[in-house]
Design a protein around this motif. Structure first.
Motif, PDB file in Angstrom:
ATOM      1  N   ASP A 193      80.329 101.790 -72.005  1.00  0.00           N
ATOM      2  CA  ASP A 193      81.665 101.863 -71.434  1.00  0.00           C
ATOM      3  C   ASP A 193      82.336 103.055 -72.125  1.00  0.00           C
ATOM      4  O   ASP A 193      81.903 103.483 -73.194  1.00  0.00           O
TER       5      ASP A 193
ATOM      6  N   ASP B 228      86.330 103.971 -72.177  1.00  0.00           N
ATOM      7  CA  ASP B 228      87.617 103.699 -72.815  1.00  0.00           C
ATOM      8  C   ASP B 228      87.497 102.521 -73.778  1.00  0.00           C
ATOM      9  O   ASP B 228      87.125 101.417 -73.375  1.00  0.00           O
TER      10      ASP B 228
ATOM     11  N   GLU C 117      80.416  97.320 -74.736  1.00  0.00           N
ATOM     12  CA  GLU C 117      81.667  97.020 -74.026  1.00  0.00           C
ATOM     13  C   GLU C 117      82.767  96.507 -74.945  1.00  0.00           C
ATOM     14  O   GLU C 117      82.506  95.722 -75.836  1.00  0.00           O
ATOM     15  N   ASP C 118      84.015  96.928 -74.668  1.00  0.00           N
ATOM     16  CA  ASP C 118      85.149  96.409 -75.448  1.00  0.00           C
ATOM     17  C   ASP C 118      86.004  95.443 -74.644  1.00  0.00           C
ATOM     18  O   ASP C 118      86.942  94.866 -75.191  1.00  0.00           O
TER      19      ASP C 118
HETATM   20 MG    MG Z   1      86.649  99.708 -72.158  1.00  0.00          MG
END
Ligand code: MG
Ligand code: BG6
Length: 222
Positions: free
Chosen positions: A13, A15, A173-174
């Motif tokens: 991912d 951002d 992923e965040d």
């Molecule tokens: Mg993200």
């Protein structure tokens, strides 16, 4: 998870994993909300992680109790994006999150394929400004998918472009929606952030400096 000796591939991912753009999204959405007569908090901004632009706008308008027509919403989203693009156009390599450059460099040196799997329609500008574009063998972003995370489309498309079976892909992923998308794609997933926000991730790290290639490869045996 299926045991295999085929090489892994990594799907990142953008951002919140490779770069910190949340602050720019926040400033631009807040300005828009304020212009409509209500406020927008950092806590609300947290809930927009991984959520695409139009869905984010819908959520913000709902929080503000404001109803707009489809054409008004298009205009509002364009206005927010114009301001956001103004800010990300000035990004530099300094805004790459800790450990990202080192991990991408190590993966590249090891011959491990790398893809981007992002909801953003601005990924090419961000990758260019932060000098990360050259690391990627495939890029899938908000311009190339029809459904949003938690739908697995973005990651399945990345695996297809990398010509790698989904079982061999590790997603970083965040956002909860992103972790759910990776699980729906039947892929391994490394959460970046706080474990209590990312249920389902096989391992959760604070940033990419906290994981090595050996640890990534070992995920398939967990
Ligand atoms: Mg993200
Ligand atoms: C995601 C962000 O990566 O991209 C979301 O986490 C954002 O906050 C989404 O809304 C869409 O971004 P853009 O750049 O297409 O408006």
């Amino acid at each position: 998870m299926q045991h295999t000796t085929e090489p892994i591939a990594c799907i990142f991912d953008l951002d919140g994993v490779l770069v910190d753009t949340a602050v720019y999204h926040y400033k631009a959405w807040k300005a828009l909300a304020n212009s409509l007569g209500f406020d927008f908090t950092e806590l609300q901004n947290e809930q927009l992680k991984g959520v695409n632009r139009m869905r984010s706008l819908d959520m913000i308008l709902q929080w503000g109790g404001v109803t707009q027509s489809a054409s008004e919403k298009e205009a509002l989203a364009a206005k927010k994006n114009e301001q956001y693009v103004g800010m990300i156009s000035k990004m530099t390599v300094q805004e790459v999150l800790p450990g990202s450059l080192e991990l991408l460099t190590a993966l590249k040196a090891a011959g491990i394929k790398i893809a981007l799997g992002s909801a953003s329609k601005n990924s090419s500008l961000i990758l260019e400004r932060t000098e990360l574009a050259h690391f990627f063998d495939a890029i899938v972003d908000g311009n190339s998918v029809t459904t949003s995370k938690p739908d697995p489309e973005v990651f399945l498309k990345a695996a297809e472009l990398l010509k790698t079976a989904k079982e061999n892909c590790v997603v970083f992923e965040d956002a909860l929606a992103g972790v759910q998308a990776a699980l729906a794609a039947d892929m391994m997933v490394v959460g970046v952030g706080r474990a209590e926000h990312l249920p389902g991730a096989q391992v959760v790290i604070n940033n990419l400096s906290e994981i090595t290639i050996n640890e990534i490869e070992a995920l398939r045996y967990q």
